[in-house]
Scaffold this motif. Structure first.
Motif, PDB file in Angstrom:
ATOM      1  N   LEU A 173       0.812  -1.252   0.177  1.00 55.73           N
ATOM      2  CA  LEU A 173       0.126  -0.081   0.105  1.00 55.73           C
ATOM      3  C   LEU A 173       0.969   1.230  -0.253  1.00 55.73           C
ATOM      4  N   ALA A 174       1.793   1.508   0.888  1.00 54.38           N
ATOM      5  CA  ALA A 174       2.870   2.524   0.978  1.00 54.38           C
ATOM      6  C   ALA A 174       3.659   2.804  -0.220  1.00 54.38           C
ATOM      7  N   THR A 175       4.069   1.632  -0.914  1.00 53.01           N
ATOM      8  CA  THR A 175       4.726   1.737  -2.061  1.00 53.01           C
ATOM      9  C   THR A 175       3.773   2.429  -3.428  1.00 53.01           C
ATOM     10  N   ALA A 176       2.473   1.722  -3.304  1.00 48.70           N
ATOM     11  CA  ALA A 176       1.834   2.434  -4.388  1.00 48.70           C
ATOM     12  C   ALA A 176       1.169   3.828  -4.131  1.00 48.70           C
ATOM     13  N   PRO A 219      11.552 -11.224  14.794  1.00 48.69           N
ATOM     14  CA  PRO A 219      12.466 -11.767  13.873  1.00 48.69           C
ATOM     15  C   PRO A 219      12.218 -11.897  12.477  1.00 48.69           C
ATOM     16  N   THR A 220      10.761 -12.454  12.105  1.00 51.91           N
ATOM     17  CA  THR A 220      10.674 -12.858  10.683  1.00 51.91           C
ATOM     18  C   THR A 220      10.421 -11.536   9.844  1.00 51.91           C
ATOM     19  N   LEU A 221       9.895 -10.511  10.470  1.00 54.10           N
ATOM     20  CA  LEU A 221       9.729  -9.234   9.513  1.00 54.10           C
ATOM     21  C   LEU A 221      10.777  -8.979   8.700  1.00 54.10           C
ATOM     22  N   MET A 222      11.935  -9.246   8.937  1.00 54.88           N
ATOM     23  CA  MET A 222      13.069  -8.825   7.841  1.00 54.88           C
ATOM     24  C   MET A 222      12.739  -9.560   6.461  1.00 54.88           C
ATOM     25  N   VAL A 223      12.169 -10.737   6.785  1.00 55.53           N
ATOM     26  CA  VAL A 223      11.839 -11.581   5.645  1.00 55.53           C
ATOM     27  C   VAL A 223      11.058 -10.923   4.388  1.00 55.53           C
ATOM     28  N   ALA A 283      11.876  -9.431   0.937  1.00 58.03           N
ATOM     29  CA  ALA A 283      11.001  -9.854  -0.329  1.00 58.03           C
ATOM     30  C   ALA A 283      10.488  -8.576  -1.271  1.00 58.03           C
ATOM     31  N   HIS A 284      10.150  -7.745  -0.438  1.00 59.97           N
ATOM     32  CA  HIS A 284       9.478  -6.437  -1.020  1.00 59.97           C
ATOM     33  C   HIS A 284      10.565  -5.767  -1.867  1.00 59.97           C
ATOM     34  N   LEU A 285      11.638  -5.789  -1.085  1.00 59.05           N
ATOM     35  CA  LEU A 285      12.851  -5.217  -2.064  1.00 59.05           C
ATOM     36  C   LEU A 285      13.230  -5.852  -3.259  1.00 59.05           C
ATOM     37  N   GLU A 286      13.045  -6.988  -3.075  1.00 54.22           N
ATOM     38  CA  GLU A 286      13.495  -7.866  -4.115  1.00 54.22           C
ATOM     39  C   GLU A 286      12.331  -7.687  -5.308  1.00 54.22           C
ATOM     40  N   ALA A 287      11.134  -7.703  -5.013  1.00 54.69           N
ATOM     41  CA  ALA A 287      10.146  -7.437  -5.811  1.00 54.69           C
ATOM     42  C   ALA A 287       9.873  -5.948  -6.512  1.00 54.69           C
ATOM     43  N   ASN A 288      10.534  -5.089  -5.583  1.00 50.59           N
ATOM     44  CA  ASN A 288      10.389  -3.531  -6.057  1.00 50.59           C
ATOM     45  C   ASN A 288      11.729  -2.921  -6.055  1.00 50.59           C
ATOM     46  N   PRO A 289      12.414  -3.343  -7.289  1.00 53.02           N
ATOM     47  CA  PRO A 289      13.897  -2.796  -7.138  1.00 53.02           C
ATOM     48  C   PRO A 289      14.021  -1.445  -7.435  1.00 53.02           C
ATOM     49  N   GLU A 294      23.242  -6.284   0.614  1.00 50.73           N
ATOM     50  CA  GLU A 294      23.502  -7.134  -0.514  1.00 50.73           C
ATOM     51  C   GLU A 294      22.747  -7.313  -1.947  1.00 50.73           C
ATOM     52  N   PRO A 295      23.230  -6.511  -2.700  1.00 48.61           N
ATOM     53  CA  PRO A 295      24.551  -5.680  -3.022  1.00 48.61           C
ATOM     54  C   PRO A 295      24.283  -4.308  -2.372  1.00 48.61           C
ATOM     55  N   HIS A 296      23.326  -3.627  -2.199  1.00 45.74           N
ATOM     56  CA  HIS A 296      22.994  -2.325  -1.945  1.00 45.74           C
ATOM     57  C   HIS A 296      23.560  -1.992  -0.448  1.00 45.74           C
ATOM     58  N   TRP A 297      24.166  -1.126  -0.145  1.00 42.00           N
ATOM     59  CA  TRP A 297      24.567  -0.508   1.055  1.00 42.00           C
ATOM     60  C   TRP A 297      23.813   0.849   1.403  1.00 42.00           C
ATOM     61  N   CYS A 298      23.698   1.034   2.571  1.00 38.65           N
ATOM     62  CA  CYS A 298      23.153   2.095   3.178  1.00 38.65           C
ATOM     63  C   CYS A 298      23.763   2.764   4.516  1.00 38.65           C
TER      64      CYS A 298
END
Ligand code: SAM
Length: 254
Positions: free
Chosen positions: A151-154, A173-177, A181-187, A237-241
């Motif tokens: 929703l936020a991305t849209a 601990p699972t929120l990072m998963v 996944a969101h970062l990989e689907a929304n480059p 991986e591979p982005h740094w911030c």
């Protein structure tokens, strides 16, 4: 300002962080509030305008800080199911906003399930404008976070920021998963910085931005937050911030 907190860049935010923040029940850290409000100022400096939203406004602690950082005419949307821990929490949210200077003309209180909200719903609440910052701090399950992130991305405007609470929290601990996944689907969306935790309650936040804005924002962050940069950064991986922390020490190895 309290020690070891960056200046938020707005007198009204500064006054609230110094004298009001601790009196409003809530969970986000003051360090994160100072950084996120300074990021709103940075957006203003860069010509990014528009409304903001918080999913999981609760009693308003973080919301009031963000709202004080808006420009005249911009509004803040406080979204929450407002049923936890009791039915009076919405009244306390509104009373806290009024007490700390955020009148009804500067905010919209939206009682509802963010997970059931469509892009059209959220944009309608925002008067048809895209959002310049969305803080996601609602239900902490993988599915709910995935829906909130979608929703936020849209609904994000040009140069907009998404702030995620309770990242790397030992209790979730699972929120990072879901984030990965969101970062990989929304480059086109990348982490702009990690805001390190203050305490287990005042947990780590991630700030995401559009890839096209990353360099421009990071250049400014390097100068604005130079005293709070942990030297090694975050490896996505591979982005740094950047990692912004009140403790910038490295491990002593000799
Ligand atoms: C940790 S509290 C938020 C704290 C607040 N952001 C702060 O910094 O003080 C989480 C809030 O998310 C709300 N919430 C949980 N599920 C939600 C949903 N599906 N939609 C909207 N709000 C939700 C809860 O009612 C609760 O007020």
């Amino acid at each position: 300002m309290p020690a070891n907190i960056p200046s938020p860049g707005h007198p009204a935010v500064e006054a609230y962080l110094a004298n009001g923040y601790d009196s409003v029940v809530g969970m986000s850290s003051r360090f994160a509030a100072a950084i996120c409000t300074r990021l709103l100022r940075l957006q203003t400096e860069e010509g990014v305008t528009g409304p903001i939203a918080e999913i999981g406004a609760f009693e308003g602690r973080f919301f009031i800080a963000l709202a004080h950082a808006l420009e005249p005419g911009e509004i803040a949307l406080g979204i929450d199911i407002f049923s936890w821990p009791d039915a009076q929490v919405k009244d306390r949210f509104e009373a806290n906003c009024l007490k700390h200077g955020i009148g009804p003309e500067r905010r919209r209180t939206i009682k509802g399930d963010a997970g059931a909200m469509t892009q059209a719903d959220l944009l309608a609440h925002a008067g048809g404008e895209r959002l310049r910052l969305i803080h996601i701090d609602g239900e902490h399950s993988r599915n709910a976070l995935a829906r909130d992130l979608t929703l936020a991305t849209a609904c994000l405007g040009e140069g907009g920021l998404i702030v995620l609470d309770d990242m790397l929290h030992p209790g979730y601990p699972t929120l990072m998963v879901t984030v990965q996944a969101h970062l990989e689907a929304n480059p086109d969306i990348v982490p702009l910085c990690v805001i390190d935790r203050e305490t287990i309650v005042g947990a780590t936040k991630f700030v995401l931005c559009q890839r096209a804005w990353f360099e421009r924002y990071q250049t400014r962050l390097l100068e604005i937050f130079q005293d709070w940069i942990w030297p090694l950064g975050a490896d996505f991986e591979p982005h740094w911030c950047l990692v912004l922390s009140q403790d910038t020490r490295l491990a002593e190895i000799v």
